[in-house]
Design a protein around this motif. Structure first.
Motif, PDB file in Angstrom:
ATOM      1  N   GLU A 144       0.492  -0.872  -0.327  1.00  0.00           N
ATOM      2  CA  GLU A 144      -0.145   0.220  -0.501  1.00  0.00           C
ATOM      3  C   GLU A 144       0.543   1.238   0.350  1.00  0.00           C
ATOM      4  O   GLU A 144       0.553   2.020  -0.485  1.00  0.00           O
ATOM      5  N   LEU A 145       1.850   1.268   1.101  1.00  0.00           N
ATOM      6  CA  LEU A 145       3.015   2.199   0.549  1.00  0.00           C
ATOM      7  C   LEU A 145       3.046   2.298  -0.564  1.00  0.00           C
ATOM      8  O   LEU A 145       3.781   3.665  -0.705  1.00  0.00           O
ATOM      9  N   GLU A 146       3.569   1.442  -1.340  1.00  0.00           N
ATOM     10  CA  GLU A 146       4.069   1.256  -2.801  1.00  0.00           C
ATOM     11  C   GLU A 146       3.646   2.295  -3.381  1.00  0.00           C
ATOM     12  O   GLU A 146       3.769   2.762  -4.027  1.00  0.00           O
ATOM     13  N   GLN A 147       2.107   1.922  -3.740  1.00  0.00           N
ATOM     14  CA  GLN A 147       0.616   2.842  -4.539  1.00  0.00           C
ATOM     15  C   GLN A 147       0.613   3.791  -3.458  1.00  0.00           C
ATOM     16  O   GLN A 147       0.084   5.026  -4.634  1.00  0.00           O
ATOM     17  N   SER A 148       1.013   4.646  -2.775  1.00  0.00           N
ATOM     18  CA  SER A 148       0.607   5.352  -2.211  1.00  0.00           C
ATOM     19  C   SER A 148       1.101   6.094  -2.783  1.00  0.00           C
ATOM     20  O   SER A 148       1.110   7.884  -3.205  1.00  0.00           O
ATOM     21  N   GLY A 149       2.882   6.930  -3.466  1.00  0.00           N
ATOM     22  CA  GLY A 149       3.289   7.370  -4.067  1.00  0.00           C
ATOM     23  C   GLY A 149       4.005   8.044  -2.919  1.00  0.00           C
ATOM     24  O   GLY A 149       4.803   9.322  -3.046  1.00  0.00           O
ATOM     25  N   LEU A 150       3.910   7.889  -1.399  1.00  0.00           N
ATOM     26  CA  LEU A 150       4.393   9.147  -0.433  1.00  0.00           C
ATOM     27  C   LEU A 150       5.636   8.418  -0.527  1.00  0.00           C
ATOM     28  O   LEU A 150       6.510   7.263  -0.630  1.00  0.00           O
ATOM     29  N   PRO A 151       7.021   9.576  -0.681  1.00  0.00           N
ATOM     30  CA  PRO A 151       8.535   9.134  -1.054  1.00  0.00           C
ATOM     31  C   PRO A 151       8.764   7.901   0.464  1.00  0.00           C
ATOM     32  O   PRO A 151       7.891   8.413   0.990  1.00  0.00           O
ATOM     33  N   THR A 152       9.151   7.086   0.210  1.00  0.00           N
ATOM     34  CA  THR A 152       9.867   6.033   0.984  1.00  0.00           C
ATOM     35  C   THR A 152      11.382   5.748   0.945  1.00  0.00           C
ATOM     36  O   THR A 152      11.409   5.197  -0.305  1.00  0.00           O
ATOM     37  N   VAL A 153      11.924   5.569   2.332  1.00  0.00           N
ATOM     38  CA  VAL A 153      12.972   4.573   2.692  1.00  0.00           C
ATOM     39  C   VAL A 153      12.668   3.509   3.917  1.00  0.00           C
ATOM     40  O   VAL A 153      12.185   4.143   4.408  1.00  0.00           O
ATOM     41  N   LEU A 154      13.381   2.581   3.096  1.00  0.00           N
ATOM     42  CA  LEU A 154      13.081   1.453   4.738  1.00  0.00           C
ATOM     43  C   LEU A 154      14.696   1.641   4.796  1.00  0.00           C
ATOM     44  O   LEU A 154      15.690   1.512   3.927  1.00  0.00           O
ATOM     45  N   MET A 155      15.149   1.180   6.511  1.00  0.00           N
ATOM     46  CA  MET A 155      16.105   0.723   6.583  1.00  0.00           C
ATOM     47  C   MET A 155      15.723  -1.092   7.372  1.00  0.00           C
ATOM     48  O   MET A 155      15.258  -0.883   8.398  1.00  0.00           O
ATOM     49  N   ILE A 317      14.451  11.345  -3.405  1.00  0.00           N
ATOM     50  CA  ILE A 317      12.914  10.626  -3.617  1.00  0.00           C
ATOM     51  C   ILE A 317      12.576  12.027  -3.925  1.00  0.00           C
ATOM     52  O   ILE A 317      11.554  12.349  -4.769  1.00  0.00           O
ATOM     53  N   MET A 318      12.005  12.323  -3.062  1.00  0.00           N
ATOM     54  CA  MET A 318      11.321  13.763  -2.491  1.00  0.00           C
ATOM     55  C   MET A 318      11.530  15.087  -3.623  1.00  0.00           C
ATOM     56  O   MET A 318      10.655  15.489  -3.654  1.00  0.00           O
ATOM     57  N   GLN A 319      12.794  14.663  -4.232  1.00  0.00           N
ATOM     58  CA  GLN A 319      12.741  15.533  -4.960  1.00  0.00           C
ATOM     59  C   GLN A 319      13.180  15.754  -6.552  1.00  0.00           C
ATOM     60  O   GLN A 319      12.796  16.080  -7.903  1.00  0.00           O
ATOM     61  N   GLY A 320      12.327  14.848  -7.115  1.00  0.00           N
ATOM     62  CA  GLY A 320      11.953  13.545  -7.254  1.00  0.00           C
ATOM     63  C   GLY A 320      12.573  12.477  -8.334  1.00  0.00           C
ATOM     64  O   GLY A 320      12.068  12.526  -9.550  1.00  0.00           O
ATOM     65  N   SER A 321      13.853  11.290  -7.921  1.00  0.00           N
ATOM     66  CA  SER A 321      14.379  10.933  -8.200  1.00  0.00           C
ATOM     67  C   SER A 321      12.921   9.434  -8.552  1.00  0.00           C
ATOM     68  O   SER A 321      12.350   8.862  -7.429  1.00  0.00           O
ATOM     69  N   THR A 322      13.237   8.090  -9.148  1.00  0.00           N
ATOM     70  CA  THR A 322      12.437   7.602  -9.785  1.00  0.00           C
ATOM     71  C   THR A 322      13.375   6.259  -9.742  1.00  0.00           C
ATOM     72  O   THR A 322      12.395   4.818  -9.727  1.00  0.00           O
TER      73      THR A 322
END
Length: 344
Positions: A144-155, A317-322
């Motif tokens: 769901e996080l992946e689909q939300s579009g919210l920039p996310t990083v896993l530790m 990611i927040m600056q646009g990296s995909t």
């Protein structure tokens, strides 16, 4: 004297000879609007001359950004309270995000409410990005996080996830640690994991332990494997369980220094000594490790660097990296005095 009146956007508008809307559009750098360079310059000069400080809440609304990132921990408050790495994680993140005028919001979530918490953070726009620590392998809400579009990083790395992550090679590091014990002559080596196997690092560190034994043609004894739960209490209980077996072992690989604190206490309580009776190998290199008696041999996990890398990756990611990046940082085996050679 009465306090000085706060300068408002209306003051800036009056000095610059424009509307308050134009001031808001210029100072919040709203894209896609037609404002001449000369008008922009007048607004900026007026704001500077008046010493105007924009209201943070108004800025966030104008930009549709909160200027905050979230640090979400998938563990109980009890486990978080005993986490010796958390101060380093927070310090590393703050060092990165403060340079970009961002704030840090800290949340915790238990297994039963993961999906709800992620949804609230992503949909309510309380944060502009999210860093998730110690993710669970069976966390269906990650999709769901992946689909939300919210920039996310896993530790921590979740196989099959399309989210960016920062981690260490837990399996290789654990294998190296146990191989060191084998080189000292140990053949009967117990293991207590750092956490239940549902958490990302736990099965990887256990697999490294098994890899080392099998590479050395040492038979795996499942009776010598126990499962920790992040904290010293679990290490104490699991070491007591191992000692109560009556099966001899000369060394123990404890896949978390925090868990090793409890394991060491159980060894001492049983009238045994480290390393004379049982050599003890940890993992993480928390601040306690070098000051224990004896100082703990362990694997140094670069907590500060992990946090900084996660923060920097999230900003990209927040600056646009995909690009989906999976960063792996190096670890180091730190040899101290809790492990000794087996006497022939």
């Amino acid at each position: 004297m009465p306090p000085a009146r706060r300068v408002t956007s209306e003051d800036v508008a009056r000095v610059a000879g424009v509307s308050r809307t134009t001031v808001s559009l210029v100072l919040n750098d709203v894209q896609g609007v037609s404002i001449s360079p000369a008008t922009r310059q007048r607004v900026l000069e007026a704001a500077h001359a008046l010493g105007y400080v924009p209201n943070a809440t108004a800025q966030a609304l104008a930009r549709r950004r909160t200027q905050a990132i979230g640090l979400v921990m998938t563990r109980s408050p009890h486990h978080i309270a005993t986490d010796s790495f958390l101060p380093k994680i927070i310090a590393g993140l703050i060092e990165v995000i403060h340079a970009h005028n961002l704030r840090l919001l800290i949340e915790w979530v238990d297994e039963a409410h993961q999906a709800q918490t992620y949804y609230e953070l992503a949909r309510a726009k309380r944060i502009d990005g999210l860093i998730l620590t110690t993710p669970r392998l069976n966390d269906a809400a990650l999709r769901e996080l992946e689909q939300s579009g919210l920039p996310t990083v896993l530790m921590g790395n979740v196989p099959g996830s399309n989210l960016c992550s920062v981690d260490v090679d837990n399996r290789a590091a654990a294998e190296k640690a146990v191989r060191y014990l084998i080189e000292l002559g140990h053949r009967r080596i117990a293991c207590i994991t750092n956490a239940p196997l549902a958490y990302t690092a736990a099965p990887e560190r256990l697999q490294g332990y098994l890899d080392a034994l099998r590479s050395a043609a040492i038979e795996v004894d499942q009776d010598l494997i126990r499962f920790g739960d992040f904290d010293p209490q679990s290490g104490y209980a699991q070491m007591q369980s191992l000692l109560a077996l009556g099966k001899r072992f000369s060394a123990a690989f404890i896949a978390s220094d925090n868990v090793a604190i409890g394991a060491k206490a159980a060894i001492r309580e049983a009238g045994l000594r480290v390393p004379d009776d049982i050599s003890l190998m940890g993992f993480d290199d928390i601040p306690w490790a070098q000051y224990s008696d004896p100082p703990l041999t362990t694997v140094r996990l670069p907590a500060l660097e992990l946090a900084k890398s996660a923060g920097e990756l999230l900003l990209k990611i927040m600056q646009g990296s995909t690009q989906v990046e999976k960063k792996i940082l190096d670890v180091e085996l730190v040899v101290r005095k809790s492990c000794s050679k087996v006497e022939a």
